[in-house]
Design an enzyme around this catalytic site. Sequence first.
Site, PDB file in Angstrom:
ATOM      1  N   ARG A  48     164.733  39.786  28.206  1.00 47.20           N
ATOM      2  CA  ARG A  48     165.554  40.644  29.113  1.00 47.20           C
ATOM      3  C   ARG A  48     164.907  42.113  29.000  1.00 47.20           C
ATOM      4  O   ARG A  48     165.472  42.964  29.642  1.00 47.20           O
ATOM      5  CB  ARG A  48     167.016  40.903  28.822  1.00 47.20           C
ATOM      6  CG  ARG A  48     167.453  39.440  29.020  1.00 47.20           C
ATOM      7  CD  ARG A  48     169.011  39.691  28.839  1.00 47.20           C
ATOM      8  NE  ARG A  48     169.671  40.309  27.831  1.00 47.20           N
ATOM      9  CZ  ARG A  48     170.903  40.340  27.388  1.00 47.20           C
ATOM     10  NH1 ARG A  48     171.842  39.967  28.242  1.00 47.20           N
ATOM     11  NH2 ARG A  48     171.279  40.828  26.339  1.00 47.20           N
ATOM     12  N   ASP A  49     163.706  42.346  28.453  1.00 43.79           N
ATOM     13  CA  ASP A  49     163.016  43.608  28.703  1.00 43.79           C
ATOM     14  C   ASP A  49     161.718  43.479  28.439  1.00 43.79           C
ATOM     15  O   ASP A  49     160.964  44.584  28.000  1.00 43.79           O
ATOM     16  CB  ASP A  49     163.739  44.553  27.245  1.00 43.79           C
ATOM     17  CG  ASP A  49     163.525  46.095  27.608  1.00 43.79           C
ATOM     18  OD1 ASP A  49     163.414  46.509  28.649  1.00 43.79           O
ATOM     19  OD2 ASP A  49     163.518  46.714  26.481  1.00 43.79           O
ATOM     20  N   MET A  50     161.225  42.880  29.386  1.00 42.03           N
ATOM     21  CA  MET A  50     159.641  42.792  29.414  1.00 42.03           C
ATOM     22  C   MET A  50     159.119  43.839  30.330  1.00 42.03           C
ATOM     23  O   MET A  50     159.416  44.154  31.419  1.00 42.03           O
ATOM     24  CB  MET A  50     159.148  41.445  30.015  1.00 42.03           C
ATOM     25  CG  MET A  50     157.464  41.373  29.902  1.00 42.03           C
ATOM     26  SD  MET A  50     156.854  39.811  30.471  1.00 42.03           S
ATOM     27  CE  MET A  50     157.485  38.779  29.253  1.00 42.03           C
ATOM     28  N   ASN A  54     156.257  47.141  25.900  1.00 45.79           N
ATOM     29  CA  ASN A  54     156.626  46.125  24.922  1.00 45.79           C
ATOM     30  C   ASN A  54     155.772  45.252  24.797  1.00 45.79           C
ATOM     31  O   ASN A  54     156.020  43.993  24.399  1.00 45.79           O
ATOM     32  CB  ASN A  54     158.044  45.610  25.407  1.00 45.79           C
ATOM     33  CG  ASN A  54     159.343  46.466  24.846  1.00 45.79           C
ATOM     34  OD1 ASN A  54     159.081  47.593  24.397  1.00 45.79           O
ATOM     35  ND2 ASN A  54     160.776  46.155  25.611  1.00 45.79           N
ATOM     36  N   THR A  87     165.147  47.841  31.669  1.00 54.53           N
ATOM     37  CA  THR A  87     164.448  49.118  32.123  1.00 54.53           C
ATOM     38  C   THR A  87     164.275  49.205  33.708  1.00 54.53           C
ATOM     39  O   THR A  87     163.924  48.058  34.258  1.00 54.53           O
ATOM     40  CB  THR A  87     163.127  49.095  31.451  1.00 54.53           C
ATOM     41  OG1 THR A  87     163.205  48.969  30.216  1.00 54.53           O
ATOM     42  CG2 THR A  87     162.398  50.367  31.784  1.00 54.53           C
TER      43      THR A  87
END
Length: 162
Positions: A48-50, A54, A87
């Site tokens: 859920r936050d690629m 990161n 993001t």
Amino acid sequence: MDYIEGRPLSDAIKAYGALPCEDVVEWAKQLCDVLGYLHSRTPAIIYRDMKPFNIMLQPDGMVKLIDFGTAREYKEYNNADTTCLGTRGYAAPEQFGGQGQTDARTDIYCLGATIYHLVTGHNPGEPPYEMYPIRHWDSTLSSGLEKIILKCTQMNPDDRYQ
């Protein structure tokens, strides 16, 4: 936590702008392997936050996905843990609550947005907050890659790669 030697891909974008398509495609394959592994767990793990920040680029050219702070185990019919997170620009529409549950297709969207940023140098989280086809920015980019990114970043999860 393990120490990961290297630097985030976001630093490379800041230093060089759009990155070479050949490199981005190789990194994308590595990231697909990571997502394939996470999604094949029982229960599946949804990252859920690629985003470029990161993803660590190691000196050997391999990439590592870091920061699993927003990851979750997939639980069928459980919308309760799909909250407003992620993001802006990289997060799939369903990550903002009330629009369905996050699942593997959520990570596909984030991957597409990340690839977009890497090959164009244009951050989808900054104005105009829109992802144009990549050849809008550089006509020499691959039409095949453009189709892949467009499919990954469809608003409706059913229209993305499954």
